[in-house]
Design a protein around this motif. Structure first.
Motif, PDB file in Angstrom:
ATOM      1  N   ASN A   1       0.838  -1.193   0.000  1.00 38.13           N
ATOM      2  CA  ASN A   1       0.000   0.000   0.000  1.00 38.13           C
ATOM      3  C   ASN A   1       0.877   1.249   0.000  1.00 38.13           C
ATOM      4  N   ARG A   2       0.274   2.405   0.140  1.00 40.96           N
ATOM      5  CA  ARG A   2       1.031   3.653   0.011  1.00 40.96           C
ATOM      6  C   ARG A   2       2.066   3.833   1.106  1.00 40.96           C
ATOM      7  N   ASP A   3       1.902   3.098   2.222  1.00 37.23           N
ATOM      8  CA  ASP A   3       2.860   3.197   3.325  1.00 37.23           C
ATOM      9  C   ASP A   3       3.967   2.158   3.236  1.00 37.23           C
ATOM     10  N   GLY A   4       3.825   1.187   2.313  1.00 34.75           N
ATOM     11  CA  GLY A   4       4.857   0.178   2.161  1.00 34.75           C
ATOM     12  C   GLY A   4       4.561  -1.133   2.854  1.00 34.75           C
ATOM     13  N   PHE A   5       3.281  -1.403   3.160  1.00 38.84           N
ATOM     14  CA  PHE A   5       2.895  -2.646   3.823  1.00 38.84           C
ATOM     15  C   PHE A   5       1.959  -3.445   2.927  1.00 38.84           C
ATOM     16  N   LEU A   6       1.976  -4.768   3.078  1.00 41.09           N
ATOM     17  CA  LEU A   6       1.186  -5.635   2.211  1.00 41.09           C
ATOM     18  C   LEU A   6      -0.242  -5.740   2.734  1.00 41.09           C
ATOM     19  N   ASP A   7      -0.912  -4.630   2.710  1.00 44.00           N
ATOM     20  CA  ASP A   7      -2.277  -4.497   3.190  1.00 44.00           C
ATOM     21  C   ASP A   7      -3.004  -3.560   2.223  1.00 44.00           C
ATOM     22  N   ILE A   8      -4.319  -3.421   2.396  1.00 46.64           N
ATOM     23  CA  ILE A   8      -5.045  -2.453   1.594  1.00 46.64           C
ATOM     24  C   ILE A   8      -4.678  -1.040   2.044  1.00 46.64           C
ATOM     25  N   ASP A   9      -5.010  -0.063   1.235  1.00 49.84           N
ATOM     26  CA  ASP A   9      -4.877   1.328   1.651  1.00 49.84           C
ATOM     27  C   ASP A   9      -6.013   1.673   2.607  1.00 49.84           C
ATOM     28  N   HIS A  10      -5.668   2.307   3.698  1.00 51.89           N
ATOM     29  CA  HIS A  10      -6.667   2.738   4.675  1.00 51.89           C
ATOM     30  C   HIS A  10      -6.738   4.262   4.686  1.00 51.89           C
ATOM     31  N   GLU A  11      -7.933   4.783   4.893  1.00 52.73           N
ATOM     32  CA  GLU A  11      -8.081   6.223   5.039  1.00 52.73           C
ATOM     33  C   GLU A  11      -7.403   6.679   6.321  1.00 52.73           C
ATOM     34  N   ARG A  12      -6.809   7.855   6.283  1.00 51.67           N
ATOM     35  CA  ARG A  12      -6.159   8.372   7.477  1.00 51.67           C
ATOM     36  C   ARG A  12      -7.175   8.602   8.602  1.00 51.67           C
ATOM     37  N   THR A  13      -8.313   9.156   8.261  1.00 48.75           N
ATOM     38  CA  THR A  13      -9.320   9.465   9.270  1.00 48.75           C
ATOM     39  C   THR A  13     -10.154   8.229   9.583  1.00 48.75           C
ATOM     40  N   LYS A  14     -10.291   7.926  10.847  1.00 47.52           N
ATOM     41  CA  LYS A  14     -11.038   6.746  11.263  1.00 47.52           C
ATOM     42  C   LYS A  14     -12.534   6.953  11.039  1.00 47.52           C
TER      43      LYS A  14
ATOM     44  N   VAL B   1       3.055 -12.527   3.549  1.00 50.32           N
ATOM     45  CA  VAL B   1       3.207 -12.588   2.099  1.00 50.32           C
ATOM     46  C   VAL B   1       2.938 -13.985   1.555  1.00 50.32           C
ATOM     47  N   GLN B   2       2.868 -14.982   2.414  1.00 45.14           N
ATOM     48  CA  GLN B   2       2.760 -16.375   1.981  1.00 45.14           C
ATOM     49  C   GLN B   2       1.369 -16.749   1.481  1.00 45.14           C
ATOM     50  N   VAL B   3       0.377 -15.879   1.694  1.00 43.35           N
ATOM     51  CA  VAL B   3      -0.993 -16.164   1.265  1.00 43.35           C
ATOM     52  C   VAL B   3      -1.564 -14.932   0.574  1.00 43.35           C
ATOM     53  N   PRO B   4      -2.605 -15.098  -0.237  1.00 43.94           N
ATOM     54  CA  PRO B   4      -3.258 -13.928  -0.842  1.00 43.94           C
ATOM     55  C   PRO B   4      -3.802 -13.002   0.236  1.00 43.94           C
ATOM     56  N   LEU B   5      -3.882 -11.717  -0.089  1.00 41.32           N
ATOM     57  CA  LEU B   5      -4.275 -10.716   0.890  1.00 41.32           C
ATOM     58  C   LEU B   5      -5.596 -11.045   1.559  1.00 41.32           C
ATOM     59  N   GLU B   6      -6.591 -11.479   0.774  1.00 44.74           N
ATOM     60  CA  GLU B   6      -7.916 -11.724   1.353  1.00 44.74           C
ATOM     61  C   GLU B   6      -7.924 -12.900   2.316  1.00 44.74           C
ATOM     62  N   GLN B   7      -6.867 -13.724   2.320  1.00 47.25           N
ATOM     63  CA  GLN B   7      -6.785 -14.867   3.215  1.00 47.25           C
ATOM     64  C   GLN B   7      -5.969 -14.598   4.474  1.00 47.25           C
ATOM     65  N   THR B   8      -5.406 -13.420   4.611  1.00 44.06           N
ATOM     66  CA  THR B   8      -4.602 -13.100   5.791  1.00 44.06           C
ATOM     67  C   THR B   8      -5.479 -12.992   7.023  1.00 44.06           C
ATOM     68  N   PHE B   9      -4.904 -13.242   8.173  1.00 45.62           N
ATOM     69  CA  PHE B   9      -5.687 -13.240   9.411  1.00 45.62           C
ATOM     70  C   PHE B   9      -6.325 -11.889   9.676  1.00 45.62           C
ATOM     71  N   PHE B  10      -5.638 -10.790   9.325  1.00 51.46           N
ATOM     72  CA  PHE B  10      -6.196  -9.478   9.643  1.00 51.46           C
ATOM     73  C   PHE B  10      -7.367  -9.123   8.738  1.00 51.46           C
ATOM     74  N   ARG B  11      -7.344  -9.550   7.453  1.00 54.80           N
ATOM     75  CA  ARG B  11      -8.500  -9.319   6.600  1.00 54.80           C
ATOM     76  C   ARG B  11      -9.651 -10.229   7.000  1.00 54.80           C
ATOM     77  N   ARG B  12      -9.346 -11.441   7.421  1.00 55.10           N
ATOM     78  CA  ARG B  12     -10.402 -12.359   7.856  1.00 55.10           C
ATOM     79  C   ARG B  12     -10.981 -11.932   9.199  1.00 55.10           C
ATOM     80  N   LEU B  13     -10.181 -11.270  10.011  1.00 57.76           N
ATOM     81  CA  LEU B  13     -10.703 -10.718  11.263  1.00 57.76           C
ATOM     82  C   LEU B  13     -11.739  -9.646  10.969  1.00 57.76           C
TER      83      LEU B  13
END
Length: 381
Positions: free
Chosen positions: A81-94, A112-124
Motif C-alpha cells: 500500500n502507500r505506506d509500504g505494507f502488504l495491506d489495503i490502503d486505509h483512510e487516514r481518518t477513522k 506474504v505467503q498467502v493472498p491478501l484476502e486470506q490473511t488473518f487481519f483481513r479475515r478478522l
C-alpha cells in the motif's frame, strides 16, 4: 623476431572482438532471462521471495515500494500500500463508530505467503463486521525494537485504538545487536540494541546504510532492480542452509534466532531476555501514554503445537513477562491445535490458509475484551 611479435600482437587483438562478442551474448542472455521472469513471474523457481524497497530514515530500514513476489510454498503476488505494507490502503481518518486494531510485527504480520484476502487481519475484519478495522504493519525480519518504531510512526496517522504486537520466537535475536552482528552483511541496515543498566534499559544502535563504496552501491542496485539476482541469491541461501544443517553449524545463517532458547549460550540468553523485556515494556509504555490499548499476540512455535514444554520456545518466558507486567496476552496455541485435527496443518513456511483462519478466530473471540479493557489491567490470553 619482429615478424613473430607482429603475429603475436595480431593474435592478441583478435581475441578482443571474440571476448566482446561473448560478453554481449552473455548480457543478452541475462536480459532475456530477466524479461522472461518479469513477464511470467510464475516461472520463478521455488525459494524466491523478491521485493525491492525504499529506505525510510525515520525507521532505519527499507519498506517495499513495488510488487512483491513469493514462491516458497505457493506462488503469491502482493502489492504494497502507500505506506509500504502488504495491506489495503486505509483512510487516514477513522470512520465513525469503528475501532481500529493495528498489528505490528514481522513476517507473520506481513503474511506474504498467502493472498491478501486470506490473511488473518483481513479475515478478522470479515468475522467482526463493521465493528473494527484491522491494519497490518509488518515486514520480514523485524523484532520488538522495529515493531515499536512502526507503531510510533504510523499509529498516530491512523488513530489506532488497540495496538497488538505480534511476538515471534526469533524476535529476541532480530533486535539483539550481538546476534545480528553474527550475520551482518552489506544489506543488513536495520537498527539493533543492547541491554543497559540505565533507563530505559536498552541502547539503540543505528546501523548505517552501507552505501559509501561503489561496489556496495552497485550490489544494492542490482538486488533492488534485477529479479534474476534475487533468484540467484535465493538459491545460494537454500544451498547455504542445507550445508549448515548438514554440518550442524551452531550460529550460522539463521543465527541465534534459529536456536531454541535453551540452546542459546547462557550469557547471551540472559542479555536477550533483559533487552526484550525492556523493549516490550517501553513499547507498552509508549502505547499507553498515547491513550491506546496494548496487547501481545504470541505466534506459537511448531514445538508448542506438539505440547513441548521447557526451553523449546519463548512461550513460557513471555507468559511470565505478561503476567508480571499486566500485559494482555493472546496465545492462540489451543486454537491452532484443535483446528489442526479438522483442517490440516497450521504451518508450512509460515501460517497456512487454515492457520490464518485459526488466528482470526482466536483474535475475534478476544478483541472486544481487549478494546474494553484498560491496557495493562488484565491478562487477556
Amino acid at each position: 623476431m619482429s615478424i613473430a611479435r607482429g603475429k603475436s600482437r595480431r593474435r592478441g587483438w583478435s581475441l578482443v572482438p571474440r571476448l566482446a562478442l561473448a560478453a554481449a551474448s552473455a548480457a543478452l542472455s541475462l536480459i532475456a532471462i530477466e524479461l522472461a521472469l518479469r513477464t511470467f513471474p510464475a516461472l520463478l523457481p521455488r525459494g524466491v521471495y523478491y521485493g525491492s524497497g525504499e529506505f525510510d530514515p525515520d525507521l532505519g530500514f527499507r519498506l517495499p515500494d513495488q510488487k512483491v513476489y513469493y514462491n516458497k510454498v505457493r506462488y503469491v503476488e502482493r502489492i504494497p500500500n502507500r505506506d509500504g505494507f502488504l495491506d489495503i490502503d486505509h483512510e487516514r481518518t477513522k470512520p465513525p463508530g469503528i475501532a481500529r486494531v493495528g498489528f505490528f510485527g514481522d513476517s507473520y504480520v506481513e503474511s506474504v505467503q498467502v493472498p491478501l484476502e486470506q490473511t488473518f487481519f483481513r479475515r478478522l475484519d470479515e468475522r467482526m463486521g463493521r465493528r473494527i478495522e484491522a491494519l497490518a504493519f509488518g515486514l520480514s525480519g523485524l523484532g520488538t525494537l522495529h515493531a515499536m518504531a512502526l507503531y510510533e510512526k504510523f499509529a498516530p496517522l491512523y488513530e489506532i485504538d488497540l495496538a497488538v504486537y505480534c511476538f515471534v520466537n526469533n524476535d529476541p535475536s532480530d533486535h539483539f545487536k550481538t546476534a545480528q552482528d553474527l550475520r551482518s552483511g552489506i544489506f543488513a541496515v536495520r537498527p539493533t540494541a543492547l541491554p543497559t543498566d540505565d533507563p530505559p534499559g536498552h541502547h539503540v544502535f543505528q546501523r548505517p546504510l552501507a552505501s559509501s563504496g561503489a561496489l556496495t552501491r552497485t550490489a544494492r542496485w542490482i538486488k533492488d532492480h534485477v529479479l534474476l539476482s534475487r533468484v540467484v541469491y535465493a538459491q545460494v541461501q537454500l544451498w547455504s542452509r542445507r550445508k549448515n544443517r548438514k554440518e550442524d553449524a551452531e550460529l550460522a545463517v539463521e543465527g541465534l534466532g534459529g536456536l531454541a532458547p535453551d540452546e542459546w549460550p547462557a550469557p547471551l540468553r540472559a542479555d536477550a531476555e533483559r533487552l526484550t523485556r525492556s523493549l516490550i515494556v517501553s513499547f507498552r509504555d509508549a502505547v499507553t501514554e498515547d491513550g491506546v490499548r496494548f496487547a501481545i499476540l504470541y505466534v506459537p512455535d511448531r514445538s508448542d503445537l506438539e505440547g513441548a514444554t521447557g526451553g523449546g520456545s519463548w512461550r513460557a518466558w513471555l507468559t511470565d513477562l505478561a503476567d508480571d507486567e499486566g500485559i494482555p496476552l493472546v496465545d492462540p496455541t489451543d486454537e491452532l491445535v484443535s483446528r489442526r485435527t479438522l483442517e490440516g496443518p497450521m504451518y508450512d513456511d509460515h501460517w497456512t490458509l487454515a492457520g490464518h483462519g485459526a488466528i482470526a478466530a482466536a483474535l475475534a473471540s478476544r478483541v472486544d475484551r481487549l478494546l474494553e479493557a484498560h491496557s495493562g489491567s488484565e491478562h487477556g490470553g
